[in-house]
Write an enzyme that holds these catalytic residues in place. Structure first.
Site, mmCIF file in Angstrom:
data_model
loop_
_atom_site.group_PDB
_atom_site.id
_atom_site.type_symbol
_atom_site.label_atom_id
_atom_site.label_comp_id
_atom_site.label_asym_id
_atom_site.label_seq_id
_atom_site.Cartn_x
_atom_site.Cartn_y
_atom_site.Cartn_z
ATOM 1 N N ARG A 93 0.840 -1.270 0.051
ATOM 2 C CA ARG A 93 0.074 -0.146 0.046
ATOM 3 C C ARG A 93 0.900 1.323 -0.039
ATOM 4 N NH1 ARG A 93 -3.139 -3.716 -0.418
ATOM 5 N NH2 ARG A 93 -4.693 -4.150 0.656
ATOM 6 N N SER B 217 -10.894 0.128 3.501
ATOM 7 C CA SER B 217 -9.829 -0.191 4.616
ATOM 8 C C SER B 217 -9.332 1.405 5.449
ATOM 9 C CB SER B 217 -8.838 -1.040 4.479
ATOM 10 O OG SER B 217 -9.290 -2.172 3.984
ATOM 11 N N GLU C 154 -4.460 4.173 6.471
ATOM 12 C CA GLU C 154 -4.241 3.997 4.910
ATOM 13 C C GLU C 154 -4.775 5.130 4.052
ATOM 14 O OE1 GLU C 154 -4.915 0.102 3.262
ATOM 15 O OE2 GLU C 154 -6.120 0.940 1.545
HETATM 16 P P1 FAD Z 1 -8.633 9.379 -4.753
HETATM 17 O O1 FAD Z 1 -9.287 9.029 -3.297
HETATM 18 O O2 FAD Z 1 -9.396 10.415 -5.476
HETATM 19 O O3 FAD Z 1 -6.940 9.938 -4.592
HETATM 20 C C1 FAD Z 1 -6.181 9.099 -3.302
HETATM 21 C C2 FAD Z 1 -4.773 9.875 -3.428
HETATM 22 O O4 FAD Z 1 -4.211 9.782 -4.606
HETATM 23 C C3 FAD Z 1 -4.983 11.246 -2.915
HETATM 24 O O5 FAD Z 1 -3.840 11.677 -2.213
HETATM 25 C C4 FAD Z 1 -4.951 12.024 -4.408
HETATM 26 O O6 FAD Z 1 -4.278 13.347 -4.478
HETATM 27 C C5 FAD Z 1 -3.986 11.094 -5.249
HETATM 28 N N1 FAD Z 1 -4.279 10.985 -6.365
HETATM 29 C C6 FAD Z 1 -5.353 10.608 -7.114
HETATM 30 N N2 FAD Z 1 -5.246 10.552 -8.609
HETATM 31 C C7 FAD Z 1 -3.974 11.186 -8.700
HETATM 32 C C8 FAD Z 1 -3.133 11.175 -10.019
HETATM 33 N N3 FAD Z 1 -3.790 11.311 -11.035
HETATM 34 N N4 FAD Z 1 -2.040 11.829 -9.888
HETATM 35 C C9 FAD Z 1 -1.444 12.017 -8.637
HETATM 36 N N5 FAD Z 1 -1.952 11.924 -7.455
HETATM 37 C C10 FAD Z 1 -3.361 11.389 -7.517
HETATM 38 N N6 FAD Z 1 -7.913 0.013 -2.245
HETATM 39 C C11 FAD Z 1 -7.143 -1.190 -2.276
HETATM 40 O O7 FAD Z 1 -5.841 -0.877 -2.345
HETATM 41 N N7 FAD Z 1 -7.587 -2.177 -2.325
HETATM 42 C C12 FAD Z 1 -8.973 -2.635 -2.306
HETATM 43 O O8 FAD Z 1 -9.373 -3.672 -2.347
HETATM 44 C C13 FAD Z 1 -9.705 -1.429 -1.943
HETATM 45 N N8 FAD Z 1 -11.098 -1.255 -1.831
HETATM 46 C C14 FAD Z 1 -11.797 -0.590 -1.569
HETATM 47 C C15 FAD Z 1 -13.131 -0.628 -1.386
HETATM 48 C C16 FAD Z 1 -14.118 0.382 -1.148
HETATM 49 C C17 FAD Z 1 -15.444 0.332 -0.784
HETATM 50 C C18 FAD Z 1 -13.586 1.573 -1.057
HETATM 51 C C19 FAD Z 1 -14.404 2.785 -0.765
HETATM 52 C C20 FAD Z 1 -12.125 1.982 -1.222
HETATM 53 C C21 FAD Z 1 -11.230 0.716 -1.613
HETATM 54 N N9 FAD Z 1 -9.975 1.129 -1.788
HETATM 55 C C22 FAD Z 1 -9.181 -0.046 -1.870
HETATM 56 C C23 FAD Z 1 -9.394 2.336 -1.790
HETATM 57 C C24 FAD Z 1 -9.317 3.222 -3.028
HETATM 58 O O9 FAD Z 1 -10.522 2.678 -3.915
HETATM 59 C C25 FAD Z 1 -8.257 2.900 -3.787
HETATM 60 O O10 FAD Z 1 -6.909 3.345 -3.162
HETATM 61 C C26 FAD Z 1 -8.329 3.838 -5.178
HETATM 62 O O11 FAD Z 1 -7.116 3.412 -5.857
HETATM 63 C C27 FAD Z 1 -8.224 5.214 -5.061
HETATM 64 O O12 FAD Z 1 -8.574 5.937 -6.172
HETATM 65 P P2 FAD Z 1 -9.344 7.295 -6.468
HETATM 66 O O13 FAD Z 1 -9.270 7.742 -7.654
HETATM 67 O O14 FAD Z 1 -10.587 7.225 -5.766
HETATM 68 O O15 FAD Z 1 -8.450 7.999 -5.606
HETATM 69 P P1 NAP Z 2 -10.459 -10.820 4.437
HETATM 70 O O1 NAP Z 2 -10.458 -11.646 3.363
HETATM 71 O O2 NAP Z 2 -11.424 -10.982 5.425
HETATM 72 O O3 NAP Z 2 -8.916 -10.758 5.133
HETATM 73 C C1 NAP Z 2 -8.567 -10.189 6.223
HETATM 74 C C2 NAP Z 2 -7.081 -9.510 6.057
HETATM 75 O O4 NAP Z 2 -6.234 -10.940 6.027
HETATM 76 C C3 NAP Z 2 -6.946 -8.868 4.796
HETATM 77 O O5 NAP Z 2 -6.712 -7.529 5.089
HETATM 78 C C4 NAP Z 2 -5.729 -9.589 4.050
HETATM 79 O O6 NAP Z 2 -4.604 -8.888 3.952
HETATM 80 C C5 NAP Z 2 -5.297 -10.696 5.050
HETATM 81 N N1 NAP Z 2 -5.356 -12.003 4.303
HETATM 82 C C6 NAP Z 2 -6.525 -12.881 4.117
HETATM 83 N N2 NAP Z 2 -6.098 -13.940 3.469
HETATM 84 C C7 NAP Z 2 -4.837 -14.056 3.210
HETATM 85 C C8 NAP Z 2 -3.873 -14.698 2.558
HETATM 86 N N3 NAP Z 2 -4.253 -15.882 2.033
HETATM 87 N N4 NAP Z 2 -2.684 -14.468 2.633
HETATM 88 C C9 NAP Z 2 -2.350 -13.126 3.029
HETATM 89 N N5 NAP Z 2 -3.107 -12.413 3.455
HETATM 90 C C10 NAP Z 2 -4.415 -12.800 3.833
HETATM 91 O O7 NAP Z 2 -10.422 -9.341 3.747
HETATM 92 P P2 NAP Z 2 -11.444 -8.569 3.334
HETATM 93 O O8 NAP Z 2 -11.700 -7.361 4.115
HETATM 94 O O9 NAP Z 2 -12.687 -9.248 2.950
HETATM 95 O O10 NAP Z 2 -10.794 -7.993 1.985
HETATM 96 C C11 NAP Z 2 -10.214 -8.929 0.757
HETATM 97 C C12 NAP Z 2 -9.255 -8.254 0.228
HETATM 98 O O11 NAP Z 2 -9.788 -7.045 -0.487
HETATM 99 C C13 NAP Z 2 -8.061 -7.938 0.811
HETATM 100 O O12 NAP Z 2 -6.935 -8.436 -0.011
HETATM 101 C C14 NAP Z 2 -8.030 -6.346 1.240
HETATM 102 O O13 NAP Z 2 -6.840 -6.024 1.215
HETATM 103 C C15 NAP Z 2 -8.698 -5.976 -0.083
HETATM 104 N N6 NAP Z 2 -9.712 -4.731 0.263
HETATM 105 C C16 NAP Z 2 -8.806 -3.690 0.718
HETATM 106 C C17 NAP Z 2 -9.711 -2.414 1.063
HETATM 107 C C18 NAP Z 2 -8.806 -1.353 0.897
HETATM 108 O O14 NAP Z 2 -9.431 -0.018 0.840
HETATM 109 N N7 NAP Z 2 -7.347 -1.164 1.113
HETATM 110 C C19 NAP Z 2 -10.933 -2.470 1.167
HETATM 111 C C20 NAP Z 2 -11.431 -3.573 1.002
HETATM 112 C C21 NAP Z 2 -10.911 -4.804 0.527
HETATM 113 P P3 NAP Z 2 -4.327 -7.880 2.649
HETATM 114 O O15 NAP Z 2 -5.406 -6.708 3.037
HETATM 115 O O16 NAP Z 2 -2.892 -7.508 2.844
HETATM 116 O O17 NAP Z 2 -4.643 -8.574 1.440
#
Ligand code: FAD
Ligand code: NAP
Length: 368
Positions: free
Chosen positions: A194, A268, A364
């Site tokens: 991340r 998250s 995050e």
């Molecule tokens: P924004 O929220 O608009 O911006 C995020 C940051 O990036 C800000 O600091 C912004 O200034 C900067 N930024 C945006 N675009 C640019 C650009 N073009 N150039 C420079 N800087 C920029 N994230 C995960 O990693 N894994 C997931 O599974 C995941 N699941 C999610 C589920 C839900 C329901 C939600 C709401 C969010 C989730 N996220 C997840 C977080 C998020 O969706 C991601 O991080 C996504 O990439 C953010 O994109 P955005 O365009 O909305 O960015």
């Molecule tokens: P989950 O499957 O309930 O798992 C809980 C956590 O355990 C996750 O955060 C994941 O880490 C870790 N995990 C589970 N299985 C794993 C494996 N086999 N090996 C290594 N790590 C494992 O999680 P969830 O909330 O439903 O999300 C599912 C996936 O979507 C995850 O990868 C999560 O990161 C991603 N997600 C991200 C966001 C975001 O905003 N960043 C939001 C929603 C979902 P990791 O997070 O490192 O994968």
């Protein structure tokens, strides 16, 4: 007395100031600036917030035009993608630039691979579905992540065992100081869990304009996350495919995570902490059930959601906001919360986890 203060506090976030516009127009571009504009609807947390100046751009020419405007070049800047990874705790005093650069282009194709370049303003999930429809593998596990292509490298988005760095080829970004486009390779992006250089030393210094991905025509699938395997079974899929995995991920996510169109959230709120093997061993003797994932380098990833759940936060509601009932990592705005409410809740969670486990959770979500 207390009540009046509370009302004043919330009002200050929702007072509608007069919005007015101005433009810059030349042969190539037409850019509109809006003042004191509410950007609540452009963020998935949907807390009230105003931008001092707001402007959308759909090309590099427009972006350069905006940044060379005398009136705006010196202002503090914030790039807005889909607004799904940010929380505003106050109004933004500066220029909010909404990235709407669209387009997809195959830049190279071989028997085995496709190199596809996408504009930073393309919606991420629509881009994934496009690649899935072509049967190009690599990003199917990243289905249904909100936001835009341009933000995907920012925190090296990841889910279900796949991260953007696994398919990333390069990106182009505008240097805010020189106004020149620079290309970044995978190594130069310094991707981590991340993390990337754009979240650290290059924060606020570049605007990503496009990203190029290297996708596979004969992909090796990653179904190592248990939830994918069981979902595929439920779908009666015996031989995984790009589209079956995408569908499985969409089904799992839809059943578990709150839809930001209905409940405000930014996914998250906290990162999963990664601790040393020694710290883990001592925690494990005290808390044998601790949810953990050993890493190749000897460190151990702890599921932050488990820690938060153990502290009794999961499903907790405080007025109009709280912690999601299915996933303790996700803080939610049921409508009516302000950014500071959510931020204060996150501080209370960090404190309680730290007191019990000696682990300081890191946020995050990007805070403004
Ligand atoms: P924004 O929220 O608009 O911006 C995020 C940051 O990036 C800000 O600091 C912004 O200034 C900067 N930024 C945006 N675009 C640019 C650009 N073009 N150039 C420079 N800087 C920029 N994230 C995960 O990693 N894994 C997931 O599974 C995941 N699941 C999610 C589920 C839900 C329901 C939600 C709401 C969010 C989730 N996220 C997840 C977080 C998020 O969706 C991601 O991080 C996504 O990439 C953010 O994109 P955005 O365009 O909305 O960015
Ligand atoms: P989950 O499957 O309930 O798992 C809980 C956590 O355990 C996750 O955060 C994941 O880490 C870790 N995990 C589970 N299985 C794993 C494996 N086999 N090996 C290594 N790590 C494992 O999680 P969830 O909330 O439903 O999300 C599912 C996936 O979507 C995850 O990868 C999560 O990161 C991603 N997600 C991200 C966001 C975001 O905003 N960043 C939001 C929603 C979902 P990791 O997070 O490192 O994968």
């Amino acid at each position: 007395m207390h009540k009046t203060n509370e009302i004043t506090r919330r009002m200050s976030h929702s007072i509608k100031k007069i919005v007015f516009f101005d433009f810059i127009k030349n042969q190539k571009t037409l850019v509109q600036f809006e003042y004191n504009k509410s950007i609540q609807e452009f963020t998935t947390f949907a807390v009230p917030v105003q931008a001092e100046v707001f402007c959308a751009f759909s090309s590099i020419d427009e972006l350069k035009e905006i940044l060379s405007t005398e009136k705006h070049s010196k202002r503090e800047k914030l790039i807005l993608g889909g607004g799904s990874n940010m929380l505003f705790t106050k109004d933004f005093e500066g220029l909010v630039l909404k990235n709407e650069i669209s387009g997809k282009e195959i830049v190279k194709e071989t028997e085995k691979e496709v190199f596809i370049k996408a504009g930073a303003g393309e919606n991420w999930h629509e881009f994934v579905l496009f690649c899935v429809s072509k049967n190009w593998g690599g990003i199917e596990n990243l289905s249904l992540i909100p936001g835009n292509v341009g933000a995907s490298p920012m925190q090296n988005i990841g889910a279900y065992g796949v991260e953007i760095k696994d398919v990333f080829h390069s990106l182009e970004a505008l240097n805010l100081e020189t106004l020149k486009i620079e290309t970044f390779s995978k190594e130069e992006c310094r991707f981590g869990y991340r993390e990337s250089i754009f979240k650290n030393s290059h924060k606020g210094k570049y605007i990503i304009t496009s990203v190029t991905f290297e996708l596979q025509k004969q992909p090796v699938f990653n179904t190592s996350y248990g939830a994918i395997e069981s979902q595929l079974k439920e779908m009666n899929v015996s031989k995984p495919s790009v589209s079956a995995i995408s569908e499985a991920v969409i089904a799992i996510r839809s059943s578990k995570l709150p839809d930001p169109k209905i409940i405000g959230n930014a996914g998250s709120f906290f990162k999963n902490p990664v601790i040393s093997g020694t710290q883990f061993n001592s925690l494990k003797t005290q808390f044998p059930q601790i949810a953990n994932y050993p890493q190749k380098d000897g460190t151990v990833k702890i599921a932050a959601g488990w820690l938060i759940d153990q502290m009794g936060w999961k499903g907790k509601t405080i007025g109009s906001y709280g912690v999601h009932k299915n996933q303790a990592l996700v803080l939610v705005n049921y409508g009516g919360a302000i950014g500071k409410d959510i931020y204060d809740l996150s501080s209370r969670i960090i404190q309680s986890v730290s007191e019990t486990y000696g682990i300081t959770l890191e946020r995050e979500v990007n805070l403004y």
